[in-house]
Design an enzyme around this catalytic site. Sequence first.
Site, PDB file in Angstrom:
ATOM      1  N   ARG A  48      -2.461  -7.736 -11.078  1.00  6.67           N
ATOM      2  CA  ARG A  48      -1.733  -8.734 -10.264  1.00  6.67           C
ATOM      3  C   ARG A  48      -1.555 -10.089 -10.996  1.00  6.67           C
ATOM      4  NH1 ARG A  48      -3.978 -11.193  -6.523  1.00  6.67           N
ATOM      5  NH2 ARG A  48      -4.901  -9.426  -5.277  1.00  6.67           N
ATOM      6  N   TYR A 110      25.509 -14.098  -3.164  1.00  3.16           N
ATOM      7  CA  TYR A 110      25.288 -13.009  -2.750  1.00  3.16           C
ATOM      8  C   TYR A 110      24.777 -12.807  -1.559  1.00  3.16           C
ATOM      9  CZ  TYR A 110      22.338  -8.785  -3.209  1.00  3.16           C
ATOM     10  OH  TYR A 110      21.479  -7.553  -2.830  1.00  3.16           O
ATOM     11  N   ASP A 183      21.835 -18.749  -9.985  1.00  7.66           N
ATOM     12  CA  ASP A 183      21.510 -17.109 -10.133  1.00  7.66           C
ATOM     13  C   ASP A 183      22.573 -16.842 -11.340  1.00  7.66           C
ATOM     14  OD1 ASP A 183      21.620 -14.637  -9.745  1.00  7.66           O
ATOM     15  OD2 ASP A 183      21.498 -14.679  -7.575  1.00  7.66           O
ATOM     16  N   LYS A 208      20.240  -5.619 -12.735  1.00  7.41           N
ATOM     17  CA  LYS A 208      21.702  -5.562 -12.971  1.00  7.41           C
ATOM     18  C   LYS A 208      21.717  -5.483 -14.571  1.00  7.41           C
ATOM     19  CE  LYS A 208      21.735  -5.828  -8.496  1.00  7.41           C
ATOM     20  NZ  LYS A 208      21.908  -7.237  -7.974  1.00  7.41           N
TER      21      LYS A 208
HETATM   22  C1  LIG Z   1      21.684  -7.823  -7.010  1.00  2.91           C
HETATM   23  C2  LIG Z   1      21.539  -9.468  -6.818  1.00  2.91           C
HETATM   24  C3  LIG Z   1      20.493 -10.226  -6.212  1.00  2.91           C
HETATM   25  C4  LIG Z   1      19.387  -9.415  -5.848  1.00  2.91           C
HETATM   26  O1  LIG Z   1      18.566  -8.889  -6.395  1.00  2.91           O
HETATM   27  P1  LIG Z   1      17.725  -7.587  -6.275  1.00  2.91           P
HETATM   28  O2  LIG Z   1      16.924  -7.017  -7.510  1.00  2.91           O
HETATM   29  O3  LIG Z   1      18.437  -6.599  -5.702  1.00  2.91           O
HETATM   30  O4  LIG Z   1      16.597  -8.123  -5.271  1.00  2.91           O
HETATM   31  C5  LIG Z   1      20.704 -11.434  -6.364  1.00  2.91           C
HETATM   32  N1  LIG Z   1      21.438 -12.063  -7.041  1.00  2.91           N
HETATM   33  C6  LIG Z   1      22.686 -11.456  -7.503  1.00  2.91           C
HETATM   34  C7  LIG Z   1      23.866 -12.215  -7.704  1.00  2.91           C
HETATM   35  C8  LIG Z   1      22.682 -10.055  -7.358  1.00  2.91           C
HETATM   36  O5  LIG Z   1      23.598  -9.519  -7.871  1.00  2.91           O
END
Ligand SMILES: *Cc1c(COP(=O)(O)O)cnc(C)c1O
Length: 406
Positions: A48, A110, A183, A208
Amino acid sequence: MTHFNTRAIHAGQTPDQTTGAVIPPLHLSSTFVQDGVGGLRNGYEYGRSANPTRDNLQENLAALEAGNLPAAKRTAARAFAFASGLAAEDTLLRAALKPGDHILLGNDAYGGTYRLINGVFGSWGVGHTTVNLSDIAATRAALAATKAKIVWLETPSNPTLQIVDIATLAAIAHEYNALLVVDNTFATPALQRPLEFGADVVVHSTTKYIGGHSDVVGGAIVTAHADLAEKIAFLHNAVGAIAAPFDSYLAIRGIKTLGIRMAEHSKNAQVIAEALVEHPAVERVYYPGLTSHPGHEIAAEQMSGFGGMISVQLTGGAVAARDFVSATRIFTLAESLGGVESLISYPHAMTHASVVGTPLAVPDNLVRLSVGIEDVNDLLADLNAALTRGRTGWLTKTGPVSTIAE
Ligand SMILES: *Cc1c(COP(=O)(O)O)cnc(C)c1O
């Protein structure tokens, strides 16, 4: 410093010392032998707290987001890999805020980020305000009124692909002593590096484009603020929402092709966006690569490509939108985005269902496309056929047809 595509392949990827393995091994061990009490080898003690595979990913991500910064900042930059994008966001918010603090959030963030801030942090005494961050006057007014400690920006945003000038917003946030968090999930460091424009922190859903193959859920934080990084490092271990070794390995594997994937996603999406503009079933196309997009010029300045995400609003309303997403055959109806395969989604009832009835609600005739790197001619044919079926409406009456042949 080497260039981006070289760093993507080599940063944090030094061949294994013991065996010479060109690809560093995947370390699954949860614990590490000590040479006498406290005699750690290279600082490894317990999985961890630190794991060599996770470290490889973190070193790589820091090099990608911060590699072009001036030397002092570059060396201060640290990345932290998490079990999901939201786990990364959660740890960042805990590190940067305390009860009574406030967050200024883009009104197109998001849905899951909004849910975390509103539904989780709200009950721990952290307030939030949403604002259109491309409206400078409104943003200044909101900062002055709320004394927000964090400005939370997505550019391009999900799902309306709104573009905000990162450098301008960073300057305004700093004037009011707030941190600018970007983000960067949609653009990735291959197309946009917010730290170079003055942002304080970058967050990612590595689920993603960074993973890129729809086979891993993960997240990351990158910052060059040493004090904030120290707090995040503490919580990374103390809370423990860490990226698992195998997930880290998959993310590293994905990153090696990030540059060429993003170029190809951008190329395909540009062709498709231009075709959709001409389609009679389409009311509006959101894609920053279109010269008609209100953020096109800023995007062209701060991004080196416009990415693979497109949203469209259909003239036929919610019914047409639902028909369209059920009628494509190569574009697969699913949540998420950023994989090599094309996906289609209906945010109103899928990714953004949690913001229906809030200021972040998405129009019910909007469809989001994650354009993959298949042959663009096949993608165009698929969308065309699906839009035609959607318009006549027969699909909802008879159910999806079972054969791919037209
Ligand atoms: C999917 C997404 C998140 C969240 O991420 P997870 O891996 O699903 O927890 C945050 N910001 C954006 C722009 C996203 O597309």
